[in-house]
Design a protein around this motif. Structure first.
Motif, mmCIF file in Angstrom:
data_model
loop_
_atom_site.group_PDB
_atom_site.id
_atom_site.type_symbol
_atom_site.label_atom_id
_atom_site.label_comp_id
_atom_site.label_asym_id
_atom_site.label_seq_id
_atom_site.Cartn_x
_atom_site.Cartn_y
_atom_site.Cartn_z
ATOM 1 N N LEU A 119 0.854 -1.186 0.000
ATOM 2 C CA LEU A 119 0.000 0.000 0.000
ATOM 3 C C LEU A 119 0.887 1.232 0.000
ATOM 4 O O LEU A 119 1.771 1.369 0.852
ATOM 5 C CB LEU A 119 -0.902 0.029 1.234
ATOM 6 C CG LEU A 119 -1.681 1.339 1.445
ATOM 7 C CD1 LEU A 119 -2.691 1.565 0.320
ATOM 8 C CD2 LEU A 119 -2.370 1.358 2.801
ATOM 9 N N ASN A 169 0.504 5.252 0.262
ATOM 10 C CA ASN A 169 -0.350 6.409 0.544
ATOM 11 C C ASN A 169 0.324 7.666 0.008
ATOM 12 O O ASN A 169 1.238 8.213 0.630
ATOM 13 C CB ASN A 169 -0.594 6.541 2.050
ATOM 14 C CG ASN A 169 -1.689 5.623 2.545
ATOM 15 O OD1 ASN A 169 -2.707 5.442 1.885
ATOM 16 N ND2 ASN A 169 -1.476 5.028 3.707
ATOM 17 N N HIS A 197 -5.171 9.359 4.250
ATOM 18 C CA HIS A 197 -4.199 8.294 4.505
ATOM 19 C C HIS A 197 -4.691 7.374 5.624
ATOM 20 O O HIS A 197 -4.531 6.147 5.555
ATOM 21 C CB HIS A 197 -2.845 8.893 4.877
ATOM 22 C CG HIS A 197 -2.170 9.605 3.751
ATOM 23 N ND1 HIS A 197 -0.786 9.635 3.603
ATOM 24 C CD2 HIS A 197 -2.658 10.305 2.699
ATOM 25 C CE1 HIS A 197 -0.472 10.330 2.526
ATOM 26 N NE2 HIS A 197 -1.597 10.760 1.966
ATOM 27 N N THR A 241 -7.588 5.235 4.338
ATOM 28 C CA THR A 241 -7.097 4.219 3.412
ATOM 29 C C THR A 241 -6.412 3.081 4.153
ATOM 30 O O THR A 241 -6.677 1.893 3.888
ATOM 31 C CB THR A 241 -6.139 4.856 2.389
ATOM 32 O OG1 THR A 241 -6.828 5.902 1.693
ATOM 33 C CG2 THR A 241 -5.636 3.822 1.388
ATOM 34 N N SER A 242 -5.551 3.405 5.094
ATOM 35 C CA SER A 242 -4.858 2.361 5.855
ATOM 36 C C SER A 242 -5.841 1.550 6.703
ATOM 37 O O SER A 242 -5.677 0.336 6.862
ATOM 38 C CB SER A 242 -3.783 2.983 6.746
ATOM 39 O OG SER A 242 -2.744 3.542 5.953
ATOM 40 N N ALA A 276 -7.258 -0.955 4.372
ATOM 41 C CA ALA A 276 -6.278 -1.778 3.661
ATOM 42 C C ALA A 276 -5.586 -2.793 4.564
ATOM 43 O O ALA A 276 -5.367 -3.956 4.170
ATOM 44 C CB ALA A 276 -5.222 -0.884 3.017
ATOM 45 N N ILE A 277 -5.249 -2.366 5.769
ATOM 46 C CA ILE A 277 -4.418 -3.190 6.647
ATOM 47 C C ILE A 277 -5.012 -4.570 6.949
ATOM 48 O O ILE A 277 -4.264 -5.563 6.988
ATOM 49 C CB ILE A 277 -4.111 -2.434 7.951
ATOM 50 C CG1 ILE A 277 -3.194 -1.237 7.666
ATOM 51 C CG2 ILE A 277 -3.468 -3.355 8.983
ATOM 52 C CD1 ILE A 277 -1.869 -1.587 7.017
ATOM 53 N N VAL A 301 3.597 -0.951 3.948
ATOM 54 C CA VAL A 301 2.839 0.297 3.880
ATOM 55 C C VAL A 301 3.836 1.440 3.744
ATOM 56 O O VAL A 301 4.769 1.555 4.552
ATOM 57 C CB VAL A 301 1.984 0.512 5.141
ATOM 58 C CG1 VAL A 301 1.142 1.782 4.994
ATOM 59 C CG2 VAL A 301 1.090 -0.690 5.402
ATOM 60 N N GLU A 349 4.232 5.564 3.423
ATOM 61 C CA GLU A 349 3.699 6.919 3.527
ATOM 62 C C GLU A 349 4.644 7.854 2.774
ATOM 63 O O GLU A 349 5.810 7.991 3.143
ATOM 64 C CB GLU A 349 3.602 7.353 4.992
ATOM 65 C CG GLU A 349 2.467 6.734 5.768
ATOM 66 C CD GLU A 349 1.125 7.337 5.395
ATOM 67 O OE1 GLU A 349 1.095 8.517 5.013
ATOM 68 O OE2 GLU A 349 0.117 6.616 5.485
ATOM 69 N N ALA A 383 3.464 6.698 9.724
ATOM 70 C CA ALA A 383 4.311 5.539 9.427
ATOM 71 C C ALA A 383 4.906 4.962 10.706
ATOM 72 O O ALA A 383 4.927 3.737 10.900
ATOM 73 C CB ALA A 383 5.419 5.931 8.456
ATOM 74 N N SER A 391 6.052 -0.715 7.929
ATOM 75 C CA SER A 391 5.500 0.617 7.677
ATOM 76 C C SER A 391 6.642 1.629 7.689
ATOM 77 O O SER A 391 7.379 1.724 8.666
ATOM 78 C CB SER A 391 4.472 0.968 8.756
ATOM 79 O OG SER A 391 4.021 2.302 8.607
#
Length: 293
Positions: free
Chosen positions: A97, A99, A133, A136-137, A140-141, A152, A154, A180, A194
């Protein structure tokens, strides 16, 4: 070599600039890439730029990956939720992912202190570049937790918490770094990486247009902005993200703030023009040395 063959990526904010380049380079490495954003053919976003997510998906395909364009406003929770429901249904997993949602350039006034700056625009920057962000996370996570691995990224601006010339801009970019770091803490037991990654002075489509140049004659812009000599294309950062995504030992970097120039040194790659820009070194020599005088 297609080091990311079989990997599924979502690049949020892949219409242009770094996001587009990242999607393309992940595709070049063999990944299936969902490219998301608000600008589609016949319906540009409020940025009023010509680039579209369909074009980005086509560029991914041209490089040997699989690009899937999905119109998403990442500030709208329901649209993000539907995106990841689709990824789950079509792929059953998510490996990467990114962002990269921003959209704050027309909202940022560099010449005004925060109390004179348009408050609505300043708060909208946080909605577009921070809240998006987080949303979205959030959705998604869970796809990564099921497989107990993933990356992930950022995208930010800068490698520290220093002021960046505008309160609202600073808040957004520093928030990306802390997102992050905080996510790395929560995701550690799931072995999900991350990180925050920054480009240097980037030669995006919008920046080239701003100076009235193209990638072919970009050095002419140094007559207007001398520091542009140390700039880099969006593909420099993108190559770094692709290298990170292919690193089997990536988890050792979780929680870190990384940069295009340091990744270029570690993974030994160049920008698309064969150079190795080092904005960090240039910045320190140009600005920090002056402050020490």
């Amino acid at each position: 070599m297609k080091s990311l063959r079989g990997k599924i990526a979502v690049v949020a904010g892949a219409t242009r600039g770094a996001g587009r380049a990242i999607a393309v380079m992940l595709g070049k490495a063999g990944a299936t890439v969902y490219v998301t954003g608000r600008s589609v053919r016949g319906m540009p976003s409020e940025m009023k730029r010509p680039e579209t997510i369909e074009e980005t998906a086509e560029l991914v395909n041209q490089q040997g990956g699989k690009g899937i364009a999905v119109k998403v406003d990442h500030t709208l929770e329901q649209e993000v939720k539907v995106l990841f429901e689709r990824v789950a249904m079509e792929q059953g997993k998510l490996d990467i992912l990114v962002n990269d949602v921003w959209g704050g350039d027309p909202l940022t006034n560099w010449d005004q202190p925060f109390w004179e700056h348009n408050l609505h625009n300043g708060l909208k920057i946080q909605t577009q570049a921070v809240h998006s962000h987080i949303i979205t996370s959030h959705y998604a996570i869970p796809l990564m937790i099921k497989q107990r691995e993933g990356l992930v990224v950022e995208i930010t601006d800068g490698v520290n918490y220093d002021y960046r010339g505008n309160l609202y801009y600073s808040l957004a970019k520093i928030s990306a770094i802390h997102l992050a770091e905080a996510m790395a803490h929560d995701l550690k037991k799931y072995h999900i990486t991350s990180v925050a990654v920054t480009p240097g002075f980037i030669r995006s489509e919008a920046m080239l247009d701003h100076f009235g140049v193209s990638e072919e004659n970009w050095k002419e812009a140094t007559n207007i902005e001398p520091h542009f000599i140390a700039s880099e294309t969006p593909f420099y950062l993108a190559k770094g993200i692709a290298a990170l995504s292919s690193d089997k030992n990536i988890f050792r970097k979780t929680g870190q703030i990384l940069s295009s120039w340091e990744l270029a040194k570690e993974y030994d790659f160049t920008d698309i023009d064969g150079t190795k820009p080092d904005w960090g070194d240039y910045f320190n020599k140009t600005f920090n040395s002056k402050s020490d005088e």
